[in-house]
Design an enzyme around this catalytic site. Structure first.
Site, short mmCIF file in Angstrom:
data_model
loop_
_atom_site.label_atom_id
_atom_site.label_comp_id
_atom_site.label_asym_id
_atom_site.label_seq_id
_atom_site.Cartn_x
_atom_site.Cartn_y
_atom_site.Cartn_z
N CYS A 1 -13.03 10.11 25.51
CA CYS A 1 -12.37 8.88 25.94
C CYS A 1 -11.27 9.19 26.94
CB CYS A 1 -11.77 8.18 24.72
SG CYS A 1 -10.71 6.80 25.14
N CYS B 1 -3.72 6.35 23.58
CA CYS B 1 -4.11 5.29 22.66
C CYS B 1 -3.91 5.74 21.21
CB CYS B 1 -5.59 4.94 22.89
SG CYS B 1 -6.23 3.70 21.76
N CYS C 1 -14.22 1.13 25.02
CA CYS C 1 -13.79 1.84 23.83
C CYS C 1 -15.06 2.38 23.21
CB CYS C 1 -13.06 0.91 22.86
SG CYS C 1 -12.83 1.69 21.25
N TYR D 1 -13.15 -5.39 -7.89
CA TYR D 1 -12.80 -5.32 -6.47
C TYR D 1 -14.05 -5.54 -5.61
CZ TYR D 1 -9.04 -2.62 -8.72
OH TYR D 1 -8.03 -2.18 -9.54
N GLU E 1 -12.87 -10.37 -7.88
CA GLU E 1 -12.16 -10.14 -6.62
C GLU E 1 -11.00 -11.13 -6.54
OE1 GLU E 1 -12.22 -8.45 -3.48
OE2 GLU E 1 -10.68 -9.93 -3.04
N ASP F 1 -14.15 -0.30 -6.41
CA ASP F 1 -13.97 -0.02 -4.98
C ASP F 1 -12.62 -0.60 -4.58
OD1 ASP F 1 -14.14 0.37 -2.26
OD2 ASP F 1 -15.82 -1.00 -1.94
N CYS G 1 -11.41 4.62 -0.51
CA CYS G 1 -11.07 4.91 0.88
C CYS G 1 -9.80 5.75 0.95
CB CYS G 1 -10.90 3.61 1.67
SG CYS G 1 -9.66 2.52 0.96
#
Ligand code: SAH
Length: 458
Positions: free
Chosen positions: A75, A81, A162, A315, A336, A384, A411
């Site tokens: 890039c 960036c 991008c 979740y 949720e 999750d 995550c």
């Protein structure tokens, strides 16, 4: 730790590690300096820019011995960036860094010394993978421009492409930005809280090809609306939905509460495996559809469903994992906290003619204990959670009711390691931790882990 390192001093050393934000770590004695752009194993010369009590920051002055995994970032605006952190590392090198990050975190935070983290499941083509671009527009030297924020600022770095977003997004953003002066559509000015166009969002159903464009405006007024719609459709005939979303608040939040469909339907569709999903302008949907399927297949395999199982998906978001598993389970219960997401989950269940999925709005830690009281017994328990991990009460509930298998999608390796330790101390065995790369060129990593209940010896 007594720190003798001073600002503006020059040091030479070997990079021993990468931080979770992708900076190289060079130690002066015990004192770590974080050096953006330096890679593990490299011998570097750095200049100290800032010192804090326990660590400091330094600028890369010279690479004396480069890593064999170093590459030129593809890039053109990578250095400025704030979007990507790892483009100067080969994709294979990135995957290995992420594997080590997960392994080290499991050791340090979870005290799992014997678990071997397998190679990260990476993308075949690690570019153009994001199905959603949320892009701010600003005047740069008097001309409208699009781009992403420079790290820790609200100043965009103008670009024409991008490489992690779709080509459709590139083309649409270029066309819209270039047409603005001619159409007399002024850009929004954050400081003065004046002007019209704030953000453009482009979403694509990667498996259906349908594209949605969302124009976020500071108020109802959008000059030359019809000509703008025409331009969008000419640029990208796959656009099936154009939405105006109104956000007249002084805020960093991108979306406002009011949306109007300017063209087509208020949603697009995408598929994961055989399951179809309806996505509206504000729906949450994982940004990497290809890898999402890889992740869900891992989860499905881990769950070892035969058709007789009851699954709880805490979740659950818009029900992506729930519905994927419902294909092979007797019944799936999803919970949720966001009401709109549960409405989407129910719509998606109907869309797929699945009547073996029940969704409820609420906090997982409150709803799940009630389900157990009502006699719902899970064979497979999926979590999750957001980055902060599972609520302690929910983990307690899992340990008390002892479902045979827990599938943990995360995550954030740090909170995952913490929670996995709690489950293991509560009678589970950590069978497998599989990292999946959803976010190439950034330090983010997703893991799917399987824990199984240790049978009581009778
Ligand atoms: N499994 C989904 C969403 C995962 S993101 C998917 O793959 O698309 C984590 C979700 O947890 C978010 O949708 C967030 O709104 C929700 N959430 C956060 N705290 C919660 C809580 N205490 N109880 C239930 N859901 C919660």
């Amino acid at each position: 730790m007594s720190n003798t390192v001073k600002r503006n001093e020059i040091y030479e050393g070997i990079v021993t590690d990468l931080t979770s934000s992708g900076a190289g770590v060079v130690k002066v004695g015990e004192y770590p300096l974080f050096v953006q752009g330096a890679l593990r194993g490299e011998r570097v010369k750095v200049k100290v820019t800032k010192t804090l009590k326990r660590y400091g920051f330094a600028k890369l002055e010279e690479i004396q011995t480069a890593s064999s995994e170093r590459q030129d970032a593809p890039c053109a605006v990578y250095d400025e960036c704030g979007g990507c952190q790892l483009q100067h590392l080969t994709y294979e090198g990135q995957l290995e860094e992420k594997r080590q990050l997960v392994q080290n975190t499991l050791q340090k935070i979870g005290r799992f010394s014997t678990i071997d983290v397998p190679p990260v499941l990476g993308m075949e083509h690690p570019w153009r993978y994001r199905n959603k671009s949320q892009v701010p527009l600003q005047y740069v030297n008097g001309r409208p421009a699009w781009g992403f924020f420079k790290q820790r600022t609200h100043d965009i770095v103008p670009t024409e492409t991008c490489l992690i977003q779709t080509e459709e997004a590139d083309r649409l953003l270029e066309a819209i930005t270039n047409a603005l002066p001619k159409l007399h559509i002024p850009l929004y000015d954050e400081k003065k809280h004046r002007g019209v166009l704030r953000h453009v969002i482009v979403r694509k159903g990667m498996n259906t090809g349908q594209v949605m464009v969302v124009l976020i405006t500071n108020g109802k007024k959008l000059p030359a609306k019809d000509r703008l719609i025409e331009l969008i459709l000419e640029t990208e005939p796959n656009v099936t939905s154009i939405i105006q979303n109104i956000n007249n608040q002084k805020t960093n939040v991108i979306f406002g509460n009011e949306s109007h469909t300017l063209y087509g339907e208020p949603y697009i569709y995408d598929t994961i495996g055989d399951v179809k999903f309806q996505i509206s302008d504000r729906s949450f949907y994982q940004i990497n559809a290809g890898q999402m399927e890889v992740l869900y297949k891992e989860a499905l395999e881990a769950a070892q469903l035969t058709g007789n199982e009851t699954v709880i998906d805490a979740y659950c978001g818009i029900g992506t994992i729930s519905l994927f598993l419902a294909q092979r389970a007797k019944h799936v219960y999803g919970v949720e906290i966001v009401k709109q997401a549960i409405e989407d989950a129910r719509i998606n269940a109907r869309l797929n003619e699945m009547d073996n999925a029940t969704f409820e709005v609420g906090k997982a830690e409150e709803v799940v204990p009630r389900w157990y009281e009502e006699g719902i017994e899970a064979d497979v328990f999926v979590v999750d959670p957001p980055r902060k991990g599972c609520d302690a009460t929910l983990l307690e509930t899992i340990i008390t009711h002892a479902p045979k298998t827990v599938v943990y999608v995360s995550c954030n390796p740090a909170t995952f390691a913490r929670d996995a330790r709690i489950l293991v101390d509560g009678g589970y065995q950590l069978e497998k931790v599989q990292p999946v790369d959803m976010f190439g060129h950034t330090m983010h990593i997703e893991v799917v882990a399987v824990l199984s209940r240790i049978e009581d010896e009778k």
